[in-house]
Scaffold this active site. Structure first.
Site, PDB file in Angstrom:
ATOM      1  N   ASP A  16       0.858  -1.179   0.000  1.00  0.00           N
ATOM      2  CA  ASP A  16       0.000   0.000   0.000  1.00  0.00           C
ATOM      3  C   ASP A  16       0.894   1.229   0.000  1.00  0.00           C
ATOM      4  OD1 ASP A  16      -1.737   2.104   0.541  1.00  0.00           O
ATOM      5  OD2 ASP A  16      -2.945   0.966   1.972  1.00  0.00           O
TER       6      ASP A  16
ATOM      7  N   ASN B 205       1.057   5.449 -11.977  1.00  0.00           N
ATOM      8  CA  ASN B 205      -0.336   5.280 -12.389  1.00  0.00           C
ATOM      9  C   ASN B 205      -1.304   5.225 -11.210  1.00  0.00           C
ATOM     10  OD1 ASN B 205      -2.623   4.272 -14.206  1.00  0.00           O
ATOM     11  ND2 ASN B 205      -2.359   2.533 -12.812  1.00  0.00           N
TER      12      ASN B 205
ATOM     13  N   TYR C 260      -9.625  16.099  -6.478  1.00  0.00           N
ATOM     14  CA  TYR C 260      -8.984  15.318  -7.540  1.00  0.00           C
ATOM     15  C   TYR C 260      -8.321  16.243  -8.551  1.00  0.00           C
ATOM     16  CZ  TYR C 260      -8.622  11.906 -11.375  1.00  0.00           C
ATOM     17  OH  TYR C 260      -8.166  11.098 -12.388  1.00  0.00           O
TER      18      TYR C 260
ATOM     19  N   ALA D  92      -7.164  19.190  -8.008  1.00  0.00           N
ATOM     20  CA  ALA D  92      -5.982  19.774  -7.376  1.00  0.00           C
ATOM     21  C   ALA D  92      -4.791  18.824  -7.487  1.00  0.00           C
ATOM     22  CB  ALA D  92      -6.273  20.093  -5.914  1.00  0.00           C
TER      23      ALA D  92
ATOM     24  N   LYS E 144      -4.296  16.265  -9.650  1.00  0.00           N
ATOM     25  CA  LYS E 144      -3.850  16.027 -11.021  1.00  0.00           C
ATOM     26  C   LYS E 144      -3.245  17.281 -11.654  1.00  0.00           C
ATOM     27  CE  LYS E 144      -4.869  11.665 -11.332  1.00  0.00           C
ATOM     28  NZ  LYS E 144      -3.786  10.659 -11.425  1.00  0.00           N
TER      29      LYS E 144
END
Length: 269
Positions: A61, A87, A150, A152, A154
């Site tokens: 994790d 990814n 999200y 922010a 990316k």
């Protein structure tokens, strides 16, 4: 980049785009180090890859202490790295005020902080010429209601990719930013699927996205945005953001409905 016999670390490999990309990379002859949290899913993925004995799974994790050190050691054990693909990611479709602080921290850490830390730690292990591909999103260039956190993460990943590629100019390492649009993966909640249907948003299969990512790697495309009209909207948002402001304002009530947030709800003082 010619991928045959290249060693690749792929994070978030156990499902969605990651699993499809693992298939593409293995078919191209790469040796894979496949990171994910779910060991049984990684084992099933490994069993279905060409020449499965050439590849290795790393069930860890990324949010746990020591995860980066474990991945660095795995790369050293493999004798170095030719390609890093960041990814792994996550998202939550919700208005900002409806998201617990823990959810916000989780998204920003996995989508931005971990790729930065992992890249920093693995740069000394990366052979020259080498590549880093960061998997972003259309929402890294277009702020979309219900995805503020999200977006922010990316957007930060896009800026990091661009800046690091310029830092590493002449070093033999290139940094690529690859931005899919909506993709049919388990990251999408039923509400997101319903929203995309209601608005007529296009969604792509993970297999198609992975094939495009492979092409971007082979051509070493520094920036690759997928989908039409999304590529156009990215440009419009950069040049004429007010146009997107007005277009999204017309969709706001629909987006808020599927996000479970009344459009006329006000933030309490």
């Amino acid at each position: 980049m010619e991928l045959n016999d290249k060693t690749v670390l792929l994070t978030g490999a156990s499902g969605g785009i990651g699993a499809a990309l693992a298939q593409e990379l293995a078919a191209a002859g790469a040796r894979l180090l496949l990171q994910g949290r779910d060991r049984p899913r990684l084992n099933r993925l490994l069993a279905g890859l060409p020449d499965s004995g050439r590849h290795r799974i790393i069930a860890v994790d990324l949010l746990m202490p020591g995860a980066v050190d474990g991945l660095v050691q795995a790369v050293r054990d493999a004798g170095g790295l030719d390609l890093l693909i960041n990814n792994a990611g996550t998202s939550r479709f919700a208005w900002l005020e409806d998201q617990p602080a823990g959810d916000i921290h989780h998204q920003l850490t996995l989508n931005l902080t971990m790729p930065v830390l992992l890249t920093r730690s693995l740069l000394p292990c990366l052979r020259r010429p080498g590549l880093i591909m960061n998997i972003g999103s259309t929402f890294g260039a277009i702020g979309y209601p219900g995805y503020s956190v999200y977006c922010a993460g990316k957007a930060g990943l896009r800026g990091f990719s661009e800046a690091l590629d310029r830092e590493l100019a002449g070093s033999g390492v290139r940094v690529l930013y690859f931005a899919p649009r909506a993709t049919r993966t388990t990251l999408n909640s039923p509400q997101v699927v319903e929203l995309n249907t209601a608005l007529g948003n296009h969604t792509d299969s993970p297999e198609w996205v992975a094939a495009q990512a492979l092409q971007a790697l082979q051509k070493q495309q520094q920036r690759r945005w997928l989908g039409w009209p999304e590529r156009l909207l990215v440009r419009l948002n950069a040049l004429f953001p007010a146009l997107l402001d007005r277009a999204l304002a017309r969709q706001r009530a629909t987006i808020a409905h599927y996000a479970g947030h009344p459009a006329d709800k006000e933030i309490s003082p």
